[in-house]
Design a protein around this motif. Structure first.
Motif, short mmCIF file in Angstrom:
data_model
loop_
_atom_site.label_atom_id
_atom_site.label_comp_id
_atom_site.label_asym_id
_atom_site.label_seq_id
_atom_site.Cartn_x
_atom_site.Cartn_y
_atom_site.Cartn_z
N LEU A 7 0.84 -1.19 0.00
CA LEU A 7 0.00 0.00 0.00
C LEU A 7 0.89 1.25 0.00
O LEU A 7 1.90 1.30 0.68
N ARG A 8 0.48 2.24 -0.76
CA ARG A 8 1.22 3.50 -0.81
C ARG A 8 0.55 4.50 0.10
O ARG A 8 -0.65 4.77 -0.01
N LEU A 9 1.33 5.07 1.00
CA LEU A 9 0.84 6.14 1.85
C LEU A 9 0.70 7.39 0.99
O LEU A 9 1.67 7.83 0.36
N LEU A 10 -0.50 7.94 0.93
CA LEU A 10 -0.75 9.11 0.08
C LEU A 10 -0.36 10.39 0.81
O LEU A 10 -0.34 10.44 2.04
N PRO A 11 -0.07 11.45 0.05
CA PRO A 11 0.41 12.69 0.67
C PRO A 11 -0.70 13.58 1.23
O PRO A 11 -0.54 14.78 1.35
N TRP A 12 -1.83 13.01 1.56
CA TRP A 12 -2.92 13.74 2.19
C TRP A 12 -3.57 12.82 3.21
O TRP A 12 -3.34 11.62 3.22
N THR A 13 -4.34 13.41 4.08
CA THR A 13 -5.03 12.62 5.10
C THR A 13 -6.51 12.59 4.79
O THR A 13 -7.03 13.41 4.04
N GLY A 14 -7.17 11.64 5.41
CA GLY A 14 -8.61 11.51 5.26
C GLY A 14 -9.32 12.18 6.41
O GLY A 14 -8.75 12.98 7.14
N PRO A 15 -10.59 11.81 6.58
CA PRO A 15 -11.36 12.37 7.69
C PRO A 15 -10.65 12.15 9.03
O PRO A 15 -10.01 11.12 9.24
N GLU A 16 -10.75 13.13 9.86
CA GLU A 16 -10.16 13.07 11.21
C GLU A 16 -8.64 12.95 11.17
O GLU A 16 -8.02 12.47 12.12
N GLY A 17 -8.01 13.33 10.06
CA GLY A 17 -6.55 13.30 9.97
C GLY A 17 -5.94 11.93 9.83
O GLY A 17 -4.74 11.76 9.99
N LYS A 18 -6.76 10.94 9.52
CA LYS A 18 -6.25 9.57 9.39
C LYS A 18 -5.53 9.41 8.06
O LYS A 18 -5.90 10.03 7.06
N PRO A 19 -4.49 8.56 8.02
CA PRO A 19 -3.74 8.37 6.77
C PRO A 19 -4.59 7.71 5.69
O PRO A 19 -5.51 6.95 5.98
N CYS A 20 -4.27 8.04 4.44
CA CYS A 20 -4.92 7.44 3.28
C CYS A 20 -3.90 6.61 2.53
O CYS A 20 -2.74 7.00 2.42
N TYR A 21 -4.34 5.47 2.03
CA TYR A 21 -3.45 4.57 1.31
C TYR A 21 -4.03 4.25 -0.06
O TYR A 21 -5.25 4.26 -0.25
N LEU A 22 -3.15 3.95 -1.00
CA LEU A 22 -3.54 3.56 -2.34
C LEU A 22 -3.08 2.14 -2.58
O LEU A 22 -1.91 1.80 -2.35
N SER A 23 -3.98 1.31 -3.05
CA SER A 23 -3.66 -0.07 -3.39
C SER A 23 -3.80 -0.23 -4.90
O SER A 23 -4.91 -0.26 -5.43
N THR A 24 -2.67 -0.30 -5.59
CA THR A 24 -2.68 -0.48 -7.04
C THR A 24 -1.33 -1.02 -7.50
O THR A 24 -0.31 -0.78 -6.87
N ASP A 25 -1.35 -1.75 -8.59
CA ASP A 25 -0.11 -2.20 -9.21
C ASP A 25 0.32 -1.24 -10.32
O ASP A 25 1.39 -1.37 -10.87
N ASP A 26 -0.54 -0.26 -10.64
CA ASP A 26 -0.28 0.67 -11.74
C ASP A 26 0.36 1.94 -11.21
O ASP A 26 -0.32 2.85 -10.77
N ARG A 27 1.68 1.99 -11.27
CA ARG A 27 2.41 3.17 -10.77
C ARG A 27 2.23 4.38 -11.68
O ARG A 27 2.62 5.48 -11.33
N ASP A 28 1.65 4.17 -12.87
CA ASP A 28 1.39 5.28 -13.79
C ASP A 28 -0.10 5.61 -13.86
O ASP A 28 -0.53 6.37 -14.72
N GLY A 29 -0.89 5.05 -12.96
CA GLY A 29 -2.32 5.32 -12.92
C GLY A 29 -2.62 6.73 -12.45
O GLY A 29 -1.75 7.45 -11.93
N PHE A 30 -3.86 7.14 -12.62
CA PHE A 30 -4.28 8.50 -12.28
C PHE A 30 -3.95 8.86 -10.83
O PHE A 30 -3.37 9.91 -10.55
N MET A 31 -4.33 8.01 -9.89
CA MET A 31 -4.11 8.32 -8.47
C MET A 31 -2.63 8.35 -8.11
O MET A 31 -2.20 9.19 -7.32
N SER A 32 -1.85 7.46 -8.71
CA SER A 32 -0.40 7.47 -8.46
C SER A 32 0.22 8.76 -8.97
O SER A 32 1.05 9.39 -8.29
#
Length: 98
Positions: A7-32
């Motif tokens: 899982l990739r730790l994203l450079p922003w937080t979610g609700p209540e300041g909790k960390p957000c993660y990205l689960s993908t094999d596509d390192r060139d995808g939109f979210m990456s």
């Protein structure tokens, strides 16, 4: 879906300041790419803030200026630490794939 350690730790937080993660094999995808761009902006902002700090030490600053600067520095440091953590995790994932 990728394994938990991929899982990739994203450079922003979610609700209540909790960390957000990205689960993908596509390192060139939109979210990456979005996360990469935001990290770049955050690092650039931290560099600009450092320049401001260095120039401010030579000038007289009001207590309010210093409080605002400390708040901005804390936010920039938080962003940089999140990026460093994320990239450290990415390095571990890439090492396992080699």
């Amino acid at each position: 879906m990728t394994a938990q350690d991929e899982l990739r730790l994203l450079p922003w937080t979610g609700p209540e300041g909790k960390p957000c993660y990205l689960s993908t094999d596509d390192r060139d995808g939109f979210m990456s790419r979005l996360a990469d761009n935001i990290e770049s902006i955050q690092l650039g902002s931290a560099a600009e803030l450092l320049d401001q700090v260095e120039s401010l030490t030579e000038e007289q600053a009001t207590p309010e200026d210093l409080r605002l600067l400390a708040k901005e520095m804390a936010g920039a440091l938080r962003d940089v630490l999140r990026i460093a953590t994320s990239r450290g995790q990415l390095r571990e994932v890439n090492a396992h794939r080699s």
